[in-house]
Scaffold this motif. Structure first.
Motif, PDB file in Angstrom:
ATOM      1  N   ARG A  18      68.773  46.907  58.336  1.00  0.00           N
ATOM      2  CA  ARG A  18      68.677  47.435  59.698  1.00  0.00           C
ATOM      3  C   ARG A  18      69.080  46.320  60.662  1.00  0.00           C
ATOM      4  O   ARG A  18      68.447  45.269  60.715  1.00  0.00           O
ATOM      5  CB  ARG A  18      67.248  47.893  59.952  1.00  0.00           C
ATOM      6  N   CYS A  19      70.131  46.602  61.399  1.00  0.00           N
ATOM      7  CA  CYS A  19      70.714  45.570  62.246  1.00  0.00           C
ATOM      8  C   CYS A  19      70.682  46.000  63.719  1.00  0.00           C
ATOM      9  O   CYS A  19      71.172  47.072  64.065  1.00  0.00           O
ATOM     10  CB  CYS A  19      72.147  45.362  61.758  1.00  0.00           C
ATOM     11  N   LEU A  20      70.097  45.157  64.533  1.00  0.00           N
ATOM     12  CA  LEU A  20      69.977  45.449  65.961  1.00  0.00           C
ATOM     13  C   LEU A  20      71.018  44.613  66.714  1.00  0.00           C
ATOM     14  O   LEU A  20      71.109  43.404  66.498  1.00  0.00           O
ATOM     15  CB  LEU A  20      68.556  45.054  66.375  1.00  0.00           C
ATOM     16  N   ILE A  21      71.817  45.281  67.556  1.00  0.00           N
ATOM     17  CA  ILE A  21      72.840  44.558  68.318  1.00  0.00           C
ATOM     18  C   ILE A  21      72.382  44.503  69.764  1.00  0.00           C
ATOM     19  O   ILE A  21      72.293  45.540  70.428  1.00  0.00           O
ATOM     20  CB  ILE A  21      74.214  45.294  68.304  1.00  0.00           C
ATOM     21  N   LEU A  22      72.089  43.319  70.243  1.00  0.00           N
ATOM     22  CA  LEU A  22      71.634  43.176  71.628  1.00  0.00           C
ATOM     23  C   LEU A  22      72.469  42.125  72.348  1.00  0.00           C
ATOM     24  O   LEU A  22      73.197  41.355  71.719  1.00  0.00           O
ATOM     25  CB  LEU A  22      70.158  42.752  71.667  1.00  0.00           C
ATOM     26  N   TYR A  83      62.560  46.818  67.892  1.00  0.00           N
ATOM     27  CA  TYR A  83      62.376  45.562  67.148  1.00  0.00           C
ATOM     28  C   TYR A  83      61.819  45.758  65.733  1.00  0.00           C
ATOM     29  O   TYR A  83      62.225  45.070  64.794  1.00  0.00           O
ATOM     30  CB  TYR A  83      61.446  44.672  67.965  1.00  0.00           C
ATOM     31  N   ASP A  84      60.871  46.709  65.601  1.00  0.00           N
ATOM     32  CA  ASP A  84      60.191  46.903  64.322  1.00  0.00           C
ATOM     33  C   ASP A  84      61.166  47.130  63.180  1.00  0.00           C
ATOM     34  O   ASP A  84      62.120  47.877  63.319  1.00  0.00           O
ATOM     35  CB  ASP A  84      59.267  48.123  64.414  1.00  0.00           C
ATOM     36  N   LYS A  85      60.882  46.506  62.068  1.00  0.00           N
ATOM     37  CA  LYS A  85      61.645  46.688  60.827  1.00  0.00           C
ATOM     38  C   LYS A  85      63.097  46.216  60.915  1.00  0.00           C
ATOM     39  O   LYS A  85      63.920  46.552  60.072  1.00  0.00           O
ATOM     40  CB  LYS A  85      61.614  48.151  60.360  1.00  0.00           C
ATOM     41  N   THR A  86      63.401  45.467  61.959  1.00  0.00           N
ATOM     42  CA  THR A  86      64.767  44.941  62.053  1.00  0.00           C
ATOM     43  C   THR A  86      64.943  43.785  61.076  1.00  0.00           C
ATOM     44  O   THR A  86      64.091  42.903  60.996  1.00  0.00           O
ATOM     45  CB  THR A  86      65.039  44.445  63.492  1.00  0.00           C
ATOM     46  N   ASP A  87      66.039  43.823  60.316  1.00  0.00           N
ATOM     47  CA  ASP A  87      66.320  42.721  59.379  1.00  0.00           C
ATOM     48  C   ASP A  87      67.196  41.660  60.038  1.00  0.00           C
ATOM     49  O   ASP A  87      67.043  40.475  59.798  1.00  0.00           O
ATOM     50  CB  ASP A  87      67.062  43.253  58.133  1.00  0.00           C
ATOM     51  N   SER A 110      63.293  35.472  76.206  1.00  0.00           N
ATOM     52  CA  SER A 110      62.144  36.330  76.514  1.00  0.00           C
ATOM     53  C   SER A 110      62.005  37.439  75.479  1.00  0.00           C
ATOM     54  O   SER A 110      60.888  37.839  75.154  1.00  0.00           O
ATOM     55  CB  SER A 110      62.173  36.861  77.947  1.00  0.00           C
ATOM     56  N   PHE A 111      63.095  37.902  74.921  1.00  0.00           N
ATOM     57  CA  PHE A 111      63.006  38.919  73.857  1.00  0.00           C
ATOM     58  C   PHE A 111      62.269  38.344  72.643  1.00  0.00           C
ATOM     59  O   PHE A 111      61.332  38.942  72.127  1.00  0.00           O
ATOM     60  CB  PHE A 111      64.403  39.407  73.466  1.00  0.00           C
ATOM     61  N   LEU A 112      62.699  37.156  72.207  1.00  0.00           N
ATOM     62  CA  LEU A 112      62.081  36.554  71.019  1.00  0.00           C
ATOM     63  C   LEU A 112      60.622  36.185  71.291  1.00  0.00           C
ATOM     64  O   LEU A 112      59.759  36.342  70.432  1.00  0.00           O
ATOM     65  CB  LEU A 112      62.860  35.319  70.567  1.00  0.00           C
ATOM     66  N   GLN A 113      60.374  35.718  72.496  1.00  0.00           N
ATOM     67  CA  GLN A 113      59.025  35.315  72.895  1.00  0.00           C
ATOM     68  C   GLN A 113      58.057  36.493  72.854  1.00  0.00           C
ATOM     69  O   GLN A 113      56.978  36.413  72.322  1.00  0.00           O
ATOM     70  CB  GLN A 113      59.109  34.776  74.331  1.00  0.00           C
ATOM     71  N   ARG A 114      58.500  37.618  73.438  1.00  0.00           N
ATOM     72  CA  ARG A 114      57.648  38.808  73.512  1.00  0.00           C
ATOM     73  C   ARG A 114      57.329  39.351  72.131  1.00  0.00           C
ATOM     74  O   ARG A 114      56.257  39.871  71.893  1.00  0.00           O
ATOM     75  CB  ARG A 114      58.367  39.927  74.287  1.00  0.00           C
ATOM     76  N   ASP A 115      58.305  39.233  71.247  1.00  0.00           N
ATOM     77  CA  ASP A 115      58.151  39.938  69.982  1.00  0.00           C
ATOM     78  C   ASP A 115      57.727  39.053  68.826  1.00  0.00           C
ATOM     79  O   ASP A 115      57.570  39.530  67.718  1.00  0.00           O
ATOM     80  CB  ASP A 115      59.444  40.671  69.656  1.00  0.00           C
ATOM     81  N   ARG A 118      55.142  39.970  65.895  1.00  0.00           N
ATOM     82  CA  ARG A 118      55.172  41.389  65.523  1.00  0.00           C
ATOM     83  C   ARG A 118      55.916  41.515  64.198  1.00  0.00           C
ATOM     84  O   ARG A 118      56.640  40.607  63.802  1.00  0.00           O
ATOM     85  CB  ARG A 118      55.899  42.194  66.601  1.00  0.00           C
ATOM     86  N   PRO A 119      55.749  42.660  63.499  1.00  0.00           N
ATOM     87  CA  PRO A 119      56.460  42.810  62.228  1.00  0.00           C
ATOM     88  C   PRO A 119      57.947  42.582  62.443  1.00  0.00           C
ATOM     89  O   PRO A 119      58.508  43.053  63.428  1.00  0.00           O
ATOM     90  CB  PRO A 119      56.195  44.270  61.830  1.00  0.00           C
ATOM     91  N   GLY A 120      58.552  41.864  61.532  1.00  0.00           N
ATOM     92  CA  GLY A 120      59.990  41.631  61.643  1.00  0.00           C
ATOM     93  C   GLY A 120      60.310  40.352  62.386  1.00  0.00           C
ATOM     94  O   GLY A 120      61.460  40.083  62.683  1.00  0.00           O
ATOM     95  N   HIS A 121      59.281  39.538  62.682  1.00  0.00           N
ATOM     96  CA  HIS A 121      59.547  38.334  63.470  1.00  0.00           C
ATOM     97  C   HIS A 121      60.382  37.320  62.693  1.00  0.00           C
ATOM     98  O   HIS A 121      60.894  36.374  63.263  1.00  0.00           O
ATOM     99  CB  HIS A 121      58.248  37.699  63.962  1.00  0.00           C
ATOM    100  N   ASP A 122      60.477  37.537  61.367  1.00  0.00           N
ATOM    101  CA  ASP A 122      61.257  36.598  60.566  1.00  0.00           C
ATOM    102  C   ASP A 122      62.703  37.079  60.418  1.00  0.00           C
ATOM    103  O   ASP A 122      63.391  36.732  59.490  1.00  0.00           O
ATOM    104  CB  ASP A 122      60.616  36.423  59.185  1.00  0.00           C
TER     105      ASP A 122
END
Ligand SMILES: Nc1nc2c(ncn2[C@@H]2O[C@H](COP(=O)(O)OP(=O)(O)O)[C@@H](O)[C@H]2O)c(=O)[nH]1
Ligand SMILES: [Mg+2]
Length: 182
Positions: A18-22, A83-87, A110-115, A118-122
């Protein structure tokens, strides 16, 4: 549906990335996503992303879901919902716009800081240095060095930086490899 089909589908799902493009608006997220898709799945025209779009495709022999989320200021508060379950997080930057490097670094921070926590932080972080086709010679070297300097602290030691162009396709192989490598 037969049992074998169900097992096969589950296996594919387990193997799915699961890939998130931001990234900021206009950095080229949708263009990159379109380029990552197999030729027969590509669109001929990219329009500004309203909300989000999900594409699923086989890339480097893996099933990848690509979550392309709009980057306009008004949409940024909603990034957290994905964010959840993002690889893999692909953070997209327009290297030809040095005036926006700082804004991009702040938003990533701020995105990384907020999250964090939470699951998927790695998750694996890839920074796509996009639009390299718009620069050449010393201006390319200068912009790439400057953006890497601005982002390296925020992105952390494990981040991978890939120079690419969603328009010409340069660097796409490297990007898809970085996304799918274990
Ligand atoms: N020259 C060049 N233009 C690009 C590249 N990637 C995107 N663009 C252009 O930048 C604009 C915004 O692209 P889009 O993918 O919609 O950005 P998004 O808002 O981040 O999804 C469009 O006009 C694209 O054609 C690139 O690598 N090189
Ligand atoms: Mg878009």
């Amino acid at each position: 549906m037969g049992l074998l089909t169900i097992i096969k589908k589950q296996k594919l799902k387990d193997n799915e990335i699961r890939c998130l493009i931001l990234g900021l608006d206009n950095s080229g997220k949708s263009t990159i996503v379109n380029r990552l898709l197999p030729k027969d799945q590509r669109s001929t025209e990219i329009t500004p992303t309203v909300g989000f779009q999900i594409h699923t495709a086989h890339i480097q022999d893996r099933l990848v879901s690509l979550w392309d989320i709009g980057g306009q200021t008004t949409l940024r508060p909603f990034w957290d919902n994905y964010y959840d379950k993002t690889d893999v997080l692909v953070w997209c930057i327009d290297v030809s716009q040095p005036l926006r490097f700082d804004e991009s670094a702040r938003e990533l921070f701020s995105f990384l800081q907020r999250d964090r926590g939470r699951p998927g932080h790695d998750l694996k972080l890839i920074v796509a240095l996009n639009k390299i086709d718009l620069l050449s010679g010393s201006s390319l070297t200068t912009c790439v060095a400057s953006v890497q300097d601005d982002l390296s602290d925020v992105a952390g030691a494990g981040a991978v930086f890939v120079r690419c162009s969603g328009v010409t396709g340069q660097g796409m192989e490297e990007l898809s490899y970085a996304m799918c490598a274990d």
